[in-house]
Design a protein around this motif. Structure first.
Motif, PDB file in Angstrom:
ATOM      1  N   GLY A 125      36.888  25.608  43.313  1.00 48.26           N
ATOM      2  CA  GLY A 125      36.653  26.896  42.683  1.00 48.26           C
ATOM      3  C   GLY A 125      36.577  28.068  43.637  1.00 48.26           C
ATOM      4  N   THR A 126      36.828  29.251  43.090  1.00 46.45           N
ATOM      5  CA  THR A 126      36.689  30.500  43.829  1.00 46.45           C
ATOM      6  C   THR A 126      36.005  31.497  42.906  1.00 46.45           C
ATOM      7  N   LEU A 127      35.049  32.235  43.452  1.00 45.88           N
ATOM      8  CA  LEU A 127      34.223  33.128  42.637  1.00 45.88           C
ATOM      9  C   LEU A 127      34.891  34.479  42.467  1.00 45.88           C
ATOM     10  N   VAL A 128      34.963  34.914  41.232  1.00 40.75           N
ATOM     11  CA  VAL A 128      35.444  36.252  40.897  1.00 40.75           C
ATOM     12  C   VAL A 128      34.280  37.015  40.268  1.00 40.75           C
ATOM     13  N   THR A 129      33.947  38.145  40.860  1.00 45.16           N
ATOM     14  CA  THR A 129      32.877  38.976  40.337  1.00 45.16           C
ATOM     15  C   THR A 129      33.444  40.345  40.015  1.00 45.16           C
ATOM     16  N   VAL A 130      33.300  40.760  38.767  1.00 44.45           N
ATOM     17  CA  VAL A 130      33.791  42.060  38.330  1.00 44.45           C
ATOM     18  C   VAL A 130      32.591  42.946  38.048  1.00 44.45           C
ATOM     19  N   SER A 131      32.495  44.030  38.780  1.00 51.27           N
ATOM     20  CA  SER A 131      31.368  44.946  38.623  1.00 51.27           C
ATOM     21  C   SER A 131      31.741  46.104  37.705  1.00 51.27           C
ATOM     22  N   SER A 132      30.734  46.630  37.032  1.00 47.43           N
ATOM     23  CA  SER A 132      30.990  47.732  36.079  1.00 47.43           C
ATOM     24  C   SER A 132      30.984  49.077  36.778  1.00 47.43           C
TER      25      SER A 132
END
Length: 132
Positions: A125-132
């Motif tokens: 897995g690879t982490l994807v973080t989407v910020s607002s």
């Protein structure tokens, strides 16, 4: 040893783009169907997209259709997930997995069940973080 290794995750603002890569060792993608899955905090793993690299058939969850594009570079044994117009709800760990070749026109209702079993090999897995 068969391995799948994801890369390309990171932190991005909403509306931005990322491209994930999945690299395979000790087997060739041509013999498998490849899927991208994701698991958000506190949620079950879900299927995102699939490709049959040998024929190029692609499938997408409704939640990503029109925003994500799956593709493969068969010569390099790579599968990509180009993600655009990212939303905070896309935040998750993204996994690639290899499983049985996919027939043409397979129902998404069938494909989505592969998140719970039926794939032969998984990456870490690879982490994807989407910020607002």
């Amino acid at each position: 040893e068969v391995q799948l290794v994801e890369s390309g995750g990171g932190l991005v603002q909403a509306g931005g783009s990322l491209r994930l890569s999945c690299a395979a060792s000790e087997f060739t993608f041509d013999d498998y169907g490849i899927g991208w899955f994701r698991q958000a905090p506190g949620k079950e793993r879900e299927a995102v997209s699939f490709i049959n690299p040998s024929e190029g058939h692609t499938y997408y969850a409704d939640s990503v259709k029109g925003r994500f594009t799956i593709s493969s570079d068969n010569a390099k044994n790579l599968v990509f997930l180009q993600m655009a117009t990212l939303q905070t709800e896309d935040t998750a760990v993204y996994y690639c997995a290899a499983g049985p070749p996919l027939g043409y026109g397979v129902s998404w209702n069938v494909l989505k069940t592969l998140a719970n079993g039926g794939m032969d090999y998984w990456g870490k897995g690879t982490l994807v973080t989407v910020s607002s």
